[in-house]
Motif scaffolding. Structure first.
Motif, PDB file in Angstrom:
ATOM      1  N   UNK A 289     -23.180 -26.507 -20.702  1.00 42.84           N
ATOM      2  CA  UNK A 289     -21.798 -26.209 -20.337  1.00 42.84           C
ATOM      3  C   UNK A 289     -21.681 -24.825 -19.698  1.00 42.84           C
ATOM      4  N   UNK A 290     -20.721 -24.690 -18.803  1.00 48.38           N
ATOM      5  CA  UNK A 290     -20.374 -23.384 -18.256  1.00 48.38           C
ATOM      6  C   UNK A 290     -19.279 -22.784 -19.138  1.00 48.38           C
ATOM      7  N   UNK A 291     -19.507 -21.560 -19.592  1.00 43.31           N
ATOM      8  CA  UNK A 291     -18.588 -20.899 -20.520  1.00 43.31           C
ATOM      9  C   UNK A 291     -18.074 -19.619 -19.881  1.00 43.31           C
ATOM     10  N   UNK A 292     -16.776 -19.377 -20.005  1.00 37.29           N
ATOM     11  CA  UNK A 292     -16.201 -18.097 -19.605  1.00 37.29           C
ATOM     12  C   UNK A 292     -15.526 -17.493 -20.832  1.00 37.29           C
ATOM     13  N   UNK A 293     -15.923 -16.280 -21.185  1.00 43.63           N
ATOM     14  CA  UNK A 293     -15.331 -15.590 -22.327  1.00 43.63           C
ATOM     15  C   UNK A 293     -14.439 -14.458 -21.819  1.00 43.63           C
ATOM     16  N   UNK A 294     -13.369 -14.213 -22.544  1.00 45.93           N
ATOM     17  CA  UNK A 294     -12.455 -13.142 -22.164  1.00 45.93           C
ATOM     18  C   UNK A 294     -11.911 -12.481 -23.417  1.00 45.93           C
ATOM     19  N   UNK A 295     -11.287 -11.341 -23.242  1.00 45.83           N
ATOM     20  CA  UNK A 295     -10.533 -10.738 -24.341  1.00 45.83           C
ATOM     21  C   UNK A 295      -9.254 -10.136 -23.773  1.00 45.83           C
ATOM     22  N   UNK A 296      -8.441  -9.582 -24.647  1.00 44.98           N
ATOM     23  CA  UNK A 296      -7.115  -9.116 -24.242  1.00 44.98           C
ATOM     24  C   UNK A 296      -7.075  -7.641 -23.852  1.00 44.98           C
ATOM     25  N   UNK A 297      -8.206  -6.968 -23.934  1.00 47.90           N
ATOM     26  CA  UNK A 297      -8.249  -5.563 -23.567  1.00 47.90           C
ATOM     27  C   UNK A 297      -8.950  -5.345 -22.231  1.00 47.90           C
ATOM     28  N   UNK A 298      -9.381  -6.413 -21.606  1.00 50.82           N
ATOM     29  CA  UNK A 298     -10.069  -6.320 -20.313  1.00 50.82           C
ATOM     30  C   UNK A 298     -11.479  -6.852 -20.435  1.00 50.82           C
ATOM     31  N   UNK A 299     -12.381  -5.998 -20.918  1.00 51.01           N
ATOM     32  CA  UNK A 299     -13.751  -6.422 -21.206  1.00 51.01           C
ATOM     33  C   UNK A 299     -14.267  -5.531 -22.330  1.00 51.01           C
ATOM     34  N   UNK A 300     -13.689  -5.702 -23.505  1.00 53.45           N
ATOM     35  CA  UNK A 300     -14.001  -4.878 -24.662  1.00 53.45           C
ATOM     36  C   UNK A 300     -14.916  -5.622 -25.624  1.00 53.45           C
ATOM     37  N   UNK A 301     -14.467  -6.758 -26.135  1.00 53.64           N
ATOM     38  CA  UNK A 301     -15.266  -7.547 -27.074  1.00 53.64           C
ATOM     39  C   UNK A 301     -15.921  -8.760 -26.421  1.00 53.64           C
ATOM     40  N   UNK A 302     -15.420  -9.187 -25.266  1.00 57.34           N
ATOM     41  CA  UNK A 302     -15.986 -10.380 -24.620  1.00 57.34           C
ATOM     42  C   UNK A 302     -17.454 -10.207 -24.231  1.00 57.34           C
ATOM     43  N   UNK A 303     -17.922  -9.019 -23.811  1.00 53.93           N
ATOM     44  CA  UNK A 303     -19.350  -8.893 -23.530  1.00 53.93           C
ATOM     45  C   UNK A 303     -20.229  -9.159 -24.756  1.00 53.93           C
ATOM     46  N   UNK A 304     -19.726  -8.825 -25.949  1.00 52.39           N
ATOM     47  CA  UNK A 304     -20.476  -9.118 -27.169  1.00 52.39           C
ATOM     48  C   UNK A 304     -20.623 -10.631 -27.332  1.00 52.39           C
ATOM     49  N   UNK A 305     -19.559 -11.376 -27.090  1.00 54.14           N
ATOM     50  CA  UNK A 305     -19.633 -12.834 -27.171  1.00 54.14           C
ATOM     51  C   UNK A 305     -20.574 -13.382 -26.102  1.00 54.14           C
ATOM     52  N   UNK A 306     -20.473 -12.827 -24.894  1.00 53.44           N
ATOM     53  CA  UNK A 306     -21.370 -13.239 -23.793  1.00 53.44           C
ATOM     54  C   UNK A 306     -22.823 -13.077 -24.220  1.00 53.44           C
TER      55      UNK A 306
END
Length: 270
Positions: free
Chosen positions: A90-107
């Protein structure tokens, strides 16, 4: 630039995601420091990118150590991916509400466990909004909300989209370790009963399907399934059958309820 062996960029724009929204799995990986004084789960319930699921960095972690959101075990991560209905291809896109604060950790977490087609939404939810794209604000119910309804005897308008055999507790669950059966008082309307050949049935047939299942489209609905995915099929069907229908998706659905200790479970057709 994309991850090795993948045609998906590591960082994607709001327009890139908007053009491919129907073909990707979107995850809200928002997480806050205590100083932020914000609740990521409650904010997700209030609004999110269309079709997004919540990826809880604290819950999907190694809880045996006294450190925050350390990488989970392989088995725990596999169970989380399964609950989210995400496969390695699957292709996954992760995001967060501060821009790119916690989403890179999920990535990074998804890449550690072998998922290569994973991207971070550049600018996160704010960038999505700035690009003129809409958010989804369909209410999301928690297991505590559902348990309160069970205890109050008000689950008569909770509709489960799983196949009838699983709802009755006669067929095994597709995810190991889950109880068999259904939430007491819930009704069953299998998701494929509202479609024909992959298309939604006409409004009059959908109204008849909900009525036949014992659901009242004139009252607020709570929709559930195995993992919160096909519950959304019933949500669309309800809105076609009765525009303006009030409906809440139980996000955790049976993947959560069937694994909770001590919650009531019913079996059979009653």
């Amino acid at each position: 630039m994309s991850a090795q062996g993948s045609d998906v960029p590591d960082i994607v724009s709001a327009q890139w995601l908007k053009d491919r929204l129907a073909d990707v799995k979107v995850l809200d990986a928002s997480w806050y420091l205590p100083v932020h004084k914000r609740d990521a789960v409650e904010e997700f319930k209030a609004s999110r990118l269309p079709g997004a699921q919540f990826f809880d960095l604290d819950a999907i972690s190694d809880t045996s150590v006294d450190l925050p959101h350390m990488l989970p075990s392989e088995a725990a991560f596999a169970a989380a991916a399964d609950a989210l209905c995400i496969n390695p291809d699957d292709t996954i896109v992760v995001y967060d509400r501060l821009g790119a604060f916690s989403s890179p950790r999920a990535w990074w977490t998804w890449h550690v466990f072998g998922h290569k087609r994973v991207a971070v939404l550049d600018g996160g939810l704010p960038a999505w909004v700035e690009a003129g794209s809409e958010l989804e604000s369909t209410p999301v119910a928690s297991w505590r909300d559902v348990l309160a309804a069970v205890e109050a005897g008000t689950t008569g308008n909770l509709v489960d989209a799983r196949p009838a055999g699983r709802w009755r507790g006669e067929a095994p669950e597709v995810r190991p370790g889950l109880a068999s059966g259904h939430i007491p008082g819930s009704k069953n309307l299998p998701w494929d009963a509202v479609q024909s050949g992959g298309r939604f049935k006409p409004a009059e047939q959908l109204r008849a399907a909900f009525q036949g299942a014992g659901a009242d489209l004139g009252r607020p609905l709570t929709l559930s399934c195995g993992s919160g995915t096909t519950a959304c099929v019933l949500l669309l069907a309800a809105r076609r059958a009765a525009p303006g229908a009030r409906a809440t998706v139980y996000d955790g659905s049976w993947s959560e309820w069937g694994g909770l200790p001590g919650v009531p479970v019913a079996k059979g057709a009653a």
